[in-house]
Scaffold this motif. Structure first.
Motif, PDB file in Angstrom:
ATOM      1  N   ARG A  38       1.650  25.909 -34.108  1.00  0.00           N
ATOM      2  CA  ARG A  38       2.146  27.189 -34.593  1.00  0.00           C
ATOM      3  C   ARG A  38       3.082  26.988 -35.776  1.00  0.00           C
ATOM      4  NH1 ARG A  38       6.970  29.274 -30.686  1.00  0.00           N
ATOM      5  NH2 ARG A  38       7.251  30.539 -32.559  1.00  0.00           N
ATOM      6  N   ARG A  39       3.399  28.094 -36.417  1.00  0.00           N
ATOM      7  CA  ARG A  39       4.294  28.076 -37.574  1.00  0.00           C
ATOM      8  C   ARG A  39       5.662  28.634 -37.172  1.00  0.00           C
ATOM      9  NH1 ARG A  39       3.183  27.587 -42.891  1.00  0.00           N
ATOM     10  NH2 ARG A  39       0.960  27.728 -42.430  1.00  0.00           N
ATOM     11  N   TYR A  40       6.708  27.998 -37.686  1.00  0.00           N
ATOM     12  CA  TYR A  40       8.073  28.416 -37.411  1.00  0.00           C
ATOM     13  C   TYR A  40       8.768  28.676 -38.751  1.00  0.00           C
ATOM     14  CZ  TYR A  40       6.811  25.572 -33.300  1.00  0.00           C
ATOM     15  OH  TYR A  40       6.163  25.015 -32.237  1.00  0.00           O
ATOM     16  N   ALA A  50      14.370  20.117 -34.521  1.00  0.00           N
ATOM     17  CA  ALA A  50      13.038  19.524 -34.578  1.00  0.00           C
ATOM     18  C   ALA A  50      12.983  18.425 -33.536  1.00  0.00           C
ATOM     19  CB  ALA A  50      12.759  18.957 -35.966  1.00  0.00           C
ATOM     20  N   GLN A  51      11.986  18.471 -32.652  1.00  0.00           N
ATOM     21  CA  GLN A  51      11.888  17.473 -31.601  1.00  0.00           C
ATOM     22  C   GLN A  51      11.327  16.156 -32.140  1.00  0.00           C
ATOM     23  OE1 GLN A  51      11.250  18.185 -27.506  1.00  0.00           O
ATOM     24  NE2 GLN A  51      10.413  20.226 -27.896  1.00  0.00           N
ATOM     25  N   ARG A  52      11.767  15.064 -31.542  1.00  0.00           N
ATOM     26  CA  ARG A  52      11.317  13.742 -31.965  1.00  0.00           C
ATOM     27  C   ARG A  52       9.863  13.492 -31.530  1.00  0.00           C
ATOM     28  NH1 ARG A  52      11.746   9.057 -28.446  1.00  0.00           N
ATOM     29  NH2 ARG A  52      11.950   9.707 -26.278  1.00  0.00           N
ATOM     30  N   ASN A  53       9.267  12.500 -32.157  1.00  0.00           N
ATOM     31  CA  ASN A  53       7.881  12.109 -31.869  1.00  0.00           C
ATOM     32  C   ASN A  53       6.912  13.271 -32.084  1.00  0.00           C
ATOM     33  OD1 ASN A  53       8.619   9.495 -31.238  1.00  0.00           O
ATOM     34  ND2 ASN A  53       8.761   9.879 -29.034  1.00  0.00           N
ATOM     35  N   ARG A  54       7.131  14.032 -33.144  1.00  0.00           N
ATOM     36  CA  ARG A  54       6.261  15.162 -33.468  1.00  0.00           C
ATOM     37  C   ARG A  54       5.757  15.043 -34.906  1.00  0.00           C
ATOM     38  NH1 ARG A  54       6.487  19.184 -29.445  1.00  0.00           N
ATOM     39  NH2 ARG A  54       7.499  18.187 -27.669  1.00  0.00           N
ATOM     40  N   LEU A  55       4.633  15.698 -35.156  1.00  0.00           N
ATOM     41  CA  LEU A  55       4.098  15.823 -36.501  1.00  0.00           C
ATOM     42  C   LEU A  55       4.498  17.191 -37.049  1.00  0.00           C
ATOM     43  CD1 LEU A  55       0.502  14.474 -35.828  1.00  0.00           C
ATOM     44  CD2 LEU A  55       2.335  13.255 -37.021  1.00  0.00           C
ATOM     45  N   ALA A  56       4.786  17.239 -38.328  1.00  0.00           N
ATOM     46  CA  ALA A  56       5.176  18.519 -38.910  1.00  0.00           C
ATOM     47  C   ALA A  56       4.941  18.528 -40.414  1.00  0.00           C
ATOM     48  CB  ALA A  56       6.639  18.827 -38.615  1.00  0.00           C
ATOM     49  N   LYS A  57       4.667  19.707 -40.926  1.00  0.00           N
ATOM     50  CA  LYS A  57       4.613  19.956 -42.359  1.00  0.00           C
ATOM     51  C   LYS A  57       5.566  21.098 -42.659  1.00  0.00           C
ATOM     52  CE  LYS A  57      -0.233  18.596 -42.933  1.00  0.00           C
ATOM     53  NZ  LYS A  57      -1.532  18.943 -43.549  1.00  0.00           N
ATOM     54  N   THR A  92      17.097  21.481 -15.743  1.00  0.00           N
ATOM     55  CA  THR A  92      15.731  21.284 -15.243  1.00  0.00           C
ATOM     56  C   THR A  92      14.735  22.260 -15.842  1.00  0.00           C
ATOM     57  OG1 THR A  92      16.191  22.735 -13.361  1.00  0.00           O
ATOM     58  CG2 THR A  92      16.581  20.379 -13.052  1.00  0.00           C
ATOM     59  N   THR A  93      15.159  23.110 -16.747  1.00  0.00           N
ATOM     60  CA  THR A  93      14.252  24.141 -17.266  1.00  0.00           C
ATOM     61  C   THR A  93      14.253  24.211 -18.795  1.00  0.00           C
ATOM     62  OG1 THR A  93      16.005  25.812 -17.088  1.00  0.00           O
ATOM     63  CG2 THR A  93      14.529  25.548 -15.204  1.00  0.00           C
ATOM     64  N   GLY A  94      14.844  23.225 -19.455  1.00  0.00           N
ATOM     65  CA  GLY A  94      15.000  23.345 -20.895  1.00  0.00           C
ATOM     66  C   GLY A  94      13.908  22.730 -21.738  1.00  0.00           C
ATOM     67  N   LYS A  95      12.962  22.013 -21.135  1.00  0.00           N
ATOM     68  CA  LYS A  95      11.923  21.362 -21.922  1.00  0.00           C
ATOM     69  C   LYS A  95      10.953  22.372 -22.508  1.00  0.00           C
ATOM     70  CE  LYS A  95      11.902  16.766 -19.826  1.00  0.00           C
ATOM     71  NZ  LYS A  95      11.066  15.724 -19.196  1.00  0.00           N
ATOM     72  N   THR A  96      10.403  22.021 -23.648  1.00  0.00           N
ATOM     73  CA  THR A  96       9.422  22.882 -24.295  1.00  0.00           C
ATOM     74  C   THR A  96       8.426  22.017 -25.043  1.00  0.00           C
ATOM     75  OG1 THR A  96       9.088  24.585 -25.986  1.00  0.00           O
ATOM     76  CG2 THR A  96      10.974  23.123 -26.278  1.00  0.00           C
ATOM     77  N   ASN A  97       7.199  22.497 -25.149  1.00  0.00           N
ATOM     78  CA  ASN A  97       6.176  21.784 -25.911  1.00  0.00           C
ATOM     79  C   ASN A  97       6.236  22.102 -27.391  1.00  0.00           C
ATOM     80  OD1 ASN A  97       5.007  20.451 -23.683  1.00  0.00           O
ATOM     81  ND2 ASN A  97       3.837  22.283 -23.141  1.00  0.00           N
ATOM     82  N   ASP A  98       7.035  23.083 -27.769  1.00  0.00           N
ATOM     83  CA  ASP A  98       7.156  23.450 -29.172  1.00  0.00           C
ATOM     84  C   ASP A  98       7.801  22.323 -29.969  1.00  0.00           C
ATOM     85  OD1 ASP A  98       6.074  25.903 -28.598  1.00  0.00           O
ATOM     86  OD2 ASP A  98       7.990  26.938 -28.480  1.00  0.00           O
ATOM     87  N   GLY A  99       7.286  22.082 -31.158  1.00  0.00           N
ATOM     88  CA  GLY A  99       7.860  21.051 -32.004  1.00  0.00           C
ATOM     89  C   GLY A  99       9.219  21.431 -32.544  1.00  0.00           C
ATOM     90  N   PHE A 100       9.466  22.748 -32.662  1.00  0.00           N
ATOM     91  CA  PHE A 100      10.722  23.237 -33.206  1.00  0.00           C
ATOM     92  C   PHE A 100      11.322  24.275 -32.265  1.00  0.00           C
ATOM     93  CE2 PHE A 100       8.422  21.485 -36.683  1.00  0.00           C
ATOM     94  CZ  PHE A 100       9.375  20.956 -37.536  1.00  0.00           C
ATOM     95  N   VAL A 101      12.625  24.194 -32.102  1.00  0.00           N
ATOM     96  CA  VAL A 101      13.344  25.106 -31.222  1.00  0.00           C
ATOM     97  C   VAL A 101      14.349  25.877 -32.059  1.00  0.00           C
ATOM     98  CG1 VAL A 101      14.855  25.311 -29.221  1.00  0.00           C
ATOM     99  CG2 VAL A 101      13.082  23.529 -29.282  1.00  0.00           C
ATOM    100  N   LYS A 102      14.265  27.194 -32.033  1.00  0.00           N
ATOM    101  CA  LYS A 102      15.242  28.012 -32.752  1.00  0.00           C
ATOM    102  C   LYS A 102      16.513  28.098 -31.921  1.00  0.00           C
ATOM    103  CE  LYS A 102      13.958  30.975 -35.683  1.00  0.00           C
ATOM    104  NZ  LYS A 102      13.391  32.099 -36.480  1.00  0.00           N
TER     105      LYS A 102
END
Length: 261
Positions: A38-40, A50-57, A92-102
């Protein structure tokens, strides 16, 4: 992400693998990120992680001269020392698969950003004597206001083995090495190549070129895009390389599709 300030073209980020967690605050301008899913978009006065070990443009909405970010990288060694020192409990509930967290901006964050100005020697270059101290201060602020970030920041696990076909079909446009793709799918290089051959009956490098060229043809022919607008987006390093590969594959230059309209 430090390369954003060095890149003099308002275009696609070339260094597309993010090895460490990165906090960023947009002082001026607007930036959009794409992580394969997705786009952010972040505007002036907004911040995120920005989460580590991610690809981004990324794409800047305006020229580089109209864009000013504050960027703080949280390396793993620093985070481990911080966790040991402050004994922060993981949620225990803060993880997300999103590459970027606002991240919601607060008065403390605004005050922190303002406090950084005297410590900068150059654009995006914080005085080394204060770098660790200011990073620790920022992390304390973030965890006080948004403790769920602990699950993201203090997760030191390496990528697990995932579905290779789904990952590659989603991320083929990122211009990173085969070794990086292997790492991100939780495989050794040899295991990646072996699994890739089973799925696609082709080598990774050849498949990537063909996949990118197929997408290019679609964008040029049906989406009415220009070659100069898409070659970086699709993972080609230069327009000349893209044009050569396209002509070799389809028998004519990519510009022929735009000229025939």
């Amino acid at each position: 992400m430090r390369d954003i300030a060095k890149d003099k073209q308002s275009s696609i980020l070339k260094e597309q693998f993010i090895p460490d967690h990165v906090f960023f605050y947009i002082i001026k301008g607007e930036i959009s990120f794409f992580d394969g899913n997705r786009r952010y978009t972040f505007k002036a006065g907004e911040c995120g992680m920005a989460q580590r070990n991610r690809l981004a443009k990324y794409i800047l909405s305006d020229s580089i001269e109209e864009f000013e970010p504050i960027i703080v990288c949280f390396e793993e060694a620093f985070l481990q020392q911080f966790e040991k020192k402050h004994k922060k409990l993981k949620t225990t509930t803060g993880k997300t698969n999103d590459g970027f967290v606002k991240i919601q901006t607060t008065e403390l964050i605004h005050s922190f950003i303002h406090s950084l100005k005297p410590y900068y020697k150059d654009v995006m270059q914080l005085d080394e004597a204060f770098e660790e101290l200011k990073s620790e201060e920022l992390l304390l602020i973030l965890l006080r206001d948004q403790p769920k970030l602990a699950d993201i920041l203090f997760d030191y696990s390496i990528p697990e083995k995932i579905n290779l076909e789904a990952f590659m079909n989603r991320n083929f446009m990122f211009n990173v090495s085969i070794q990086r793709f292997a790492y991100m799918t939780g495989r050794s290089l040899s295991a990646f190549k072996r699994d890739f051959k089973k799925i696609y009956n082709e080598t990774p490098n050849r498949w990537l070129i063909q996949k990118r060229l197929q997408e290019a043809y679609l964008l040029l022919d049906t989406k009415k895009r220009k070659p100069s607008d898409i070659y970086l987006e699709l993972g080609f390093e230069t327009l000349a390389h893209f044009s050569y590969a396209f002509k070799k594959r389809f028998g004519h230059a990519p510009s022929k599709l735009t000229e025939s309209r």
